[in-house]
Design an enzyme around this catalytic site. Structure first.
Site, short mmCIF file in Angstrom:
data_model
loop_
_atom_site.label_atom_id
_atom_site.label_comp_id
_atom_site.label_asym_id
_atom_site.label_seq_id
_atom_site.Cartn_x
_atom_site.Cartn_y
_atom_site.Cartn_z
N TYR A 9 0.15 -9.06 9.34
CA TYR A 9 -0.20 -10.05 8.32
C TYR A 9 0.82 -10.01 7.19
O TYR A 9 1.62 -9.08 7.08
CB TYR A 9 -1.61 -9.81 7.79
CG TYR A 9 -1.75 -8.64 6.84
CD1 TYR A 9 -1.86 -8.85 5.47
CD2 TYR A 9 -1.76 -7.32 7.29
CE1 TYR A 9 -2.00 -7.79 4.58
CE2 TYR A 9 -1.91 -6.26 6.42
CZ TYR A 9 -2.02 -6.49 5.07
OH TYR A 9 -2.15 -5.44 4.20
N ARG A 16 9.94 -9.62 6.39
CA ARG A 16 9.07 -8.49 6.73
C ARG A 16 8.09 -8.88 7.84
O ARG A 16 7.79 -8.07 8.72
CB ARG A 16 8.32 -7.99 5.50
CG ARG A 16 7.52 -6.72 5.76
CD ARG A 16 6.95 -6.14 4.49
NE ARG A 16 5.99 -7.04 3.85
CZ ARG A 16 5.38 -6.79 2.70
NH1 ARG A 16 5.64 -5.66 2.05
NH2 ARG A 16 4.52 -7.64 2.18
N GLU A 59 1.98 6.01 -0.81
CA GLU A 59 1.91 4.71 -1.47
C GLU A 59 0.47 4.41 -1.82
O GLU A 59 -0.43 5.18 -1.49
CB GLU A 59 2.48 3.62 -0.56
CG GLU A 59 1.78 3.52 0.78
CD GLU A 59 2.54 2.69 1.78
OE1 GLU A 59 3.32 1.79 1.37
OE2 GLU A 59 2.38 2.91 3.00
N LYS A 87 3.26 -3.97 8.92
CA LYS A 87 2.15 -4.49 8.11
C LYS A 87 1.03 -4.92 9.06
O LYS A 87 0.78 -6.11 9.30
CB LYS A 87 2.62 -5.63 7.21
CG LYS A 87 1.67 -5.90 6.04
CD LYS A 87 2.33 -6.80 5.02
CE LYS A 87 1.39 -7.16 3.88
NZ LYS A 87 1.03 -6.00 3.05
#
Length: 283
Positions: free
Chosen positions: A32, A51, A179, A147
């Site tokens: 996504y 990305r 993160e 992702k």
């Protein structure tokens, strides 16, 4: 009425239907992207689409249309929904087929779904007050650079952070912050801005990458290295970056005040620089 896009068709969001045999539902077999919209225009679109392509390539999922066509769909959704500020969500899965098998058919047709969500981004109370984060063990899989729609660990982390009175979770592995559950993590020390280098251990944040470039252009040193929770607690400032928060000061970590407990000057300067960049380059 909200308008979405599904496999080549614009339609009311509440009429969009995806098969229960879609591999995104059965296996989390998909990726996504989330892009910000400011002043009715897409922010940093090329970075997000690049990305998306990297994530899809990593899983061997074919893009059913070109990146240029995806961008055109995003812009059309913004226009059809009369959006001025918010987010465009895109999900690409390997597709649906009869039955459930770990191995998909080689000719399976991908599912491409997009919708928009109005959301204040520029003028939000957290900009003035800062946010709190809670640290917790990073339970995610090893390919965090993809992702993936497999977000259960992040959901659990967000829930735990909320229960601790925090607005974001910082994931920790071997004592080092990887993160945020949905953001890139930064601290400010005597070295300058410190943030983890991109690798398979973290997602390459589009907003974070733009912020570090803007920092360097304005003469602020950026050091790409892992940092510990102890370093974060002792830092002058801390902040996060994401498409939905832009640059957001962190004023408490695990209940401990960072700096003087107010949004720091470096984060606030970077936020202003990023907003100027976003408005100048949005499409």
């Amino acid at each position: 009425m909200a308008i979405a896009y599904l496999n080549g068709t614009f339609l009311p969001l509440d009429e969009a239907r995806i098969s229960p045999l879609d591999r995104g539902f059965l296996f989390a077999d998909g990726v996504y992207e989330v892009a910000a919209v400011i002043d009715g225009r897409l922010v940093d679109s090329a970075s997000h689409l690049a990305r998306l392509e990297r994530s899809a390539d990593a899983l061997g999922i074919r893009l059913p249309v070109t990146l240029a066509q995806i961008e055109a769909v995003q812009r059309e959704l913004v226009a059809r929904n009369s959006m001025t500020e918010g987010l465009v969500y895109l999900q690409l899965t390997r597709g649906a087929e009869a039955g459930r098998d770990f191995l998909a058919a080689p000719d399976i047709e991908p599912t491409l779904f997009l919708f928009v969500a109005d959301k204040p981004i520029l003028d939000v109370p957290a900009v003035r007050t800062g946010i709190a984060v809670a640290t917790m063990i990073d339970l995610r899989w090893a390919r965090r650079d993809i992702k993936s729609v497999g977000l259960l660990a992040q959901v659990l982390a967000k829930q735990a952070a909320r229960d601790a009175g925090a607005q974001e979770a910082w994931m920790v592995e071997d004592g080092f912050v990887t993160e945020g559950a949905s953001s890139t993590a930064f601290i400010v020390t005597d070295e300058g801005i410190v943030t983890r280098p991109y690798s398979q251990a973290v997602l390459a944040g589009c907003t974070g990458a733009a912020l570090t470039a803007l920092a360097q252009e304005s003469g602020i040193a950026v050091v790409h290295r892992p940092f510990t929770v102890a370093e974060a607690l002792a830092a002058r400032e801390a902040f996060i970056a994401s498409a939905s928060t832009l640059c957001q000061s962190v004023v408490r970590i695990d209940g401990q005040m960072i700096g003087d407990g107010t949004p720091g000057p470096v984060a606030m300067r970077l936020r202003a620089l990023y907003i100027a960049f976003a408005r100048a380059t949005a499409i």
